[in-house]
Design a protein around this motif. Structure first.
Motif, PDB file in Angstrom:
ATOM      1  N   CYS A  35       0.844  -1.207   0.000  1.00 39.70           N
ATOM      2  CA  CYS A  35       0.000   0.000   0.000  1.00 39.70           C
ATOM      3  C   CYS A  35       0.881   1.259   0.000  1.00 39.70           C
ATOM      4  O   CYS A  35       1.655   1.478   0.920  1.00 39.70           O
ATOM      5  CB  CYS A  35      -0.920   0.020   1.209  1.00 39.70           C
ATOM      6  N   CYS A  48      -6.942   5.995   1.320  1.00 39.23           N
ATOM      7  CA  CYS A  48      -6.955   5.066   0.184  1.00 39.23           C
ATOM      8  C   CYS A  48      -7.204   5.792  -1.131  1.00 39.23           C
ATOM      9  O   CYS A  48      -8.154   6.555  -1.259  1.00 39.23           O
ATOM     10  CB  CYS A  48      -8.034   4.003   0.402  1.00 39.23           C
ATOM     11  N   CYS A  76      -5.983   2.246  -5.606  1.00 37.37           N
ATOM     12  CA  CYS A  76      -5.080   1.734  -6.644  1.00 37.37           C
ATOM     13  C   CYS A  76      -5.275   0.236  -6.864  1.00 37.37           C
ATOM     14  O   CYS A  76      -4.925  -0.288  -7.914  1.00 37.37           O
ATOM     15  CB  CYS A  76      -3.636   2.037  -6.274  1.00 37.37           C
ATOM     16  N   CYS A 114      -3.531  -3.688  -2.844  1.00 39.80           N
ATOM     17  CA  CYS A 114      -3.792  -4.561  -1.694  1.00 39.80           C
ATOM     18  C   CYS A 114      -4.671  -5.739  -2.102  1.00 39.80           C
ATOM     19  O   CYS A 114      -4.428  -6.877  -1.686  1.00 39.80           O
ATOM     20  CB  CYS A 114      -4.441  -3.762  -0.562  1.00 39.80           C
TER      21      CYS A 114
HETATM   22  S1  SF4 Z   1      -6.327   0.314  -2.816  1.00 44.60           S
HETATM   23 FE1  SF4 Z   1      -5.258  -0.770  -1.195  1.00 44.60          FE
HETATM   24  S2  SF4 Z   1      -3.077  -0.510  -1.675  1.00 44.60           S
HETATM   25 FE2  SF4 Z   1      -4.193   1.048  -2.843  1.00 44.60          FE
HETATM   26  S3  SF4 Z   1      -4.186   2.867  -1.529  1.00 44.60           S
HETATM   27 FE3  SF4 Z   1      -6.099   1.743  -1.091  1.00 44.60          FE
HETATM   28  S4  SF4 Z   1      -5.599   0.450   0.663  1.00 44.60           S
HETATM   29 FE4  SF4 Z   1      -3.657   1.114  -0.240  1.00 44.60          FE
END
Ligand code: SF4
Ligand code: SF4
Length: 100
Positions: A29, A49, A52, A55
Protein backbone atom coordinates in the motif's frame (compact mmCIF):
# COMPACT_ATOMS: atom_id res chain seq x y z
CA UNK A 1 2.05 16.39 4.45
CA UNK A 2 -0.31 13.41 4.42
CA UNK A 3 -2.35 13.10 1.24
CA UNK A 4 -6.02 12.48 2.00
CA UNK A 5 -8.92 12.11 -0.37
CA UNK A 6 -12.57 12.92 0.11
CA UNK A 7 -13.98 11.66 3.39
CA UNK A 8 -15.92 8.39 3.37
CA UNK A 9 -15.89 7.88 -0.39
CA UNK A 10 -13.23 5.17 -0.75
CA UNK A 11 -14.69 1.82 -1.81
CA UNK A 12 -12.17 -0.06 0.35
CA UNK A 13 -13.65 -2.92 2.37
CA UNK A 14 -11.77 -5.22 4.70
CA UNK A 15 -12.86 -8.42 6.43
CA UNK A 16 -10.50 -9.17 9.36
CA UNK A 17 -12.03 -12.65 9.69
CA UNK A 18 -10.39 -13.63 6.38
CA UNK A 19 -7.00 -12.10 7.18
CA UNK A 20 -4.17 -14.63 7.63
CA UNK A 21 -1.62 -12.05 8.69
CA UNK A 22 0.77 -12.36 5.73
CA UNK A 23 1.49 -8.63 5.77
CA UNK A 24 1.42 -8.15 1.98
CA UNK A 25 -1.15 -5.37 2.12
CA UNK A 26 1.10 -3.40 4.45
CA UNK A 27 4.04 -3.87 2.09
CA UNK A 28 2.28 -2.82 -1.10
CA UNK A 29 0.00 0.00 0.00
CA UNK A 30 1.57 3.30 -1.10
CA UNK A 31 -0.38 5.28 1.49
CA UNK A 32 0.06 3.09 4.59
CA UNK A 33 -3.65 2.39 4.85
CA UNK A 34 -2.89 -0.93 6.56
CA UNK A 35 -0.71 -1.85 9.47
CA UNK A 36 -0.24 -5.09 11.38
CA UNK A 37 -1.59 -5.48 14.88
CA UNK A 38 -1.57 -8.75 16.77
CA UNK A 39 -0.85 -10.74 13.57
CA UNK A 40 -3.73 -9.21 11.62
CA UNK A 41 -4.04 -6.26 9.30
CA UNK A 42 -5.95 -3.23 10.53
CA UNK A 43 -6.99 -0.15 8.61
CA UNK A 44 -5.29 2.99 9.86
CA UNK A 45 -7.40 5.50 7.90
CA UNK A 46 -9.72 4.59 5.01
CA UNK A 47 -9.62 8.15 3.74
CA UNK A 48 -5.96 7.67 2.79
CA UNK A 49 -6.95 5.07 0.18
CA UNK A 50 -6.48 6.11 -3.45
CA UNK A 51 -8.16 2.94 -4.77
CA UNK A 52 -5.08 1.73 -6.64
CA UNK A 53 -6.06 -1.91 -6.01
CA UNK A 54 -2.59 -3.15 -5.01
CA UNK A 55 -3.79 -4.56 -1.69
CA UNK A 56 -6.58 -6.55 -3.35
CA UNK A 57 -4.23 -8.02 -5.93
CA UNK A 58 -1.78 -9.08 -3.24
CA UNK A 59 -4.18 -10.50 -0.67
CA UNK A 60 -4.46 -14.21 -1.46
CA UNK A 61 -7.23 -14.70 1.07
CA UNK A 62 -9.88 -12.35 -0.27
CA UNK A 63 -9.89 -10.21 2.84
CA UNK A 64 -9.84 -6.93 0.93
CA UNK A 65 -12.18 -5.47 -1.66
CA UNK A 66 -11.83 -2.20 -3.52
CA UNK A 67 -13.26 -0.86 -6.73
CA UNK A 68 -10.02 0.23 -8.41
CA UNK A 69 -9.72 2.84 -11.07
CA UNK A 70 -12.93 4.71 -10.33
CA UNK A 71 -11.46 7.67 -8.50
CA UNK A 72 -10.10 10.95 -9.76
CA UNK A 73 -6.73 9.97 -8.27
CA UNK A 74 -6.40 7.01 -10.58
CA UNK A 75 -7.54 9.13 -13.51
CA UNK A 76 -4.77 11.62 -12.84
CA UNK A 77 -2.16 8.88 -12.42
CA UNK A 78 -3.24 7.19 -15.65
CA UNK A 79 -3.04 10.53 -17.41
CA UNK A 80 0.48 11.10 -16.14
CA UNK A 81 1.55 7.59 -17.13
CA UNK A 82 -0.16 7.26 -20.46
CA UNK A 83 -0.84 10.84 -21.53
CA UNK A 84 -4.08 12.56 -22.41
CA UNK A 85 -6.55 14.42 -20.24
CA UNK A 86 -7.48 12.88 -16.85
CA UNK A 87 -10.89 11.29 -16.96
CA UNK A 88 -12.76 9.16 -14.47
CA UNK A 89 -16.06 9.58 -16.27
CA UNK A 90 -17.52 11.75 -13.54
CA UNK A 91 -19.23 13.96 -16.10
CA UNK A 92 -21.52 11.04 -16.87
CA UNK A 93 -21.04 11.67 -20.58
CA UNK A 94 -18.02 9.46 -21.13
CA UNK A 95 -16.33 12.18 -23.13
CA UNK A 96 -13.25 12.44 -20.95
CA UNK A 97 -13.76 16.03 -19.84
CA UNK A 98 -15.37 15.61 -16.47
CA UNK A 99 -12.48 14.91 -14.14
CA UNK A 100 -11.17 17.44 -11.63
S1 SF4 B 1 -6.33 0.31 -2.82
FE1 SF4 B 1 -5.26 -0.77 -1.20
S2 SF4 B 1 -3.08 -0.51 -1.67
FE2 SF4 B 1 -4.19 1.05 -2.84
S3 SF4 B 1 -4.19 2.87 -1.53
FE3 SF4 B 1 -6.10 1.74 -1.09
S4 SF4 B 1 -5.60 0.45 0.66
FE4 SF4 B 1 -3.66 1.11 -0.24
S1 SF4 C 1 -2.75 -9.26 2.47
FE1 SF4 C 1 -4.72 -10.09 3.20
S2 SF4 C 1 -4.18 -11.85 4.50
FE2 SF4 C 1 -2.31 -10.63 4.21
S3 SF4 C 1 -2.26 -9.27 6.01
FE3 SF4 C 1 -3.29 -8.14 4.36
S4 SF4 C 1 -5.49 -8.59 4.63
FE4 SF4 C 1 -4.35 -10.07 5.85
Amino acid sequence: MTMKYLKDVATLKYDPEKCKGCGRCVEVCPHCVFEMKEKRAVITDRDLCMECGACVKNCEFGAILVNPGVGCASAIINSLLFGGEPSCGCDGEGNGNGCC
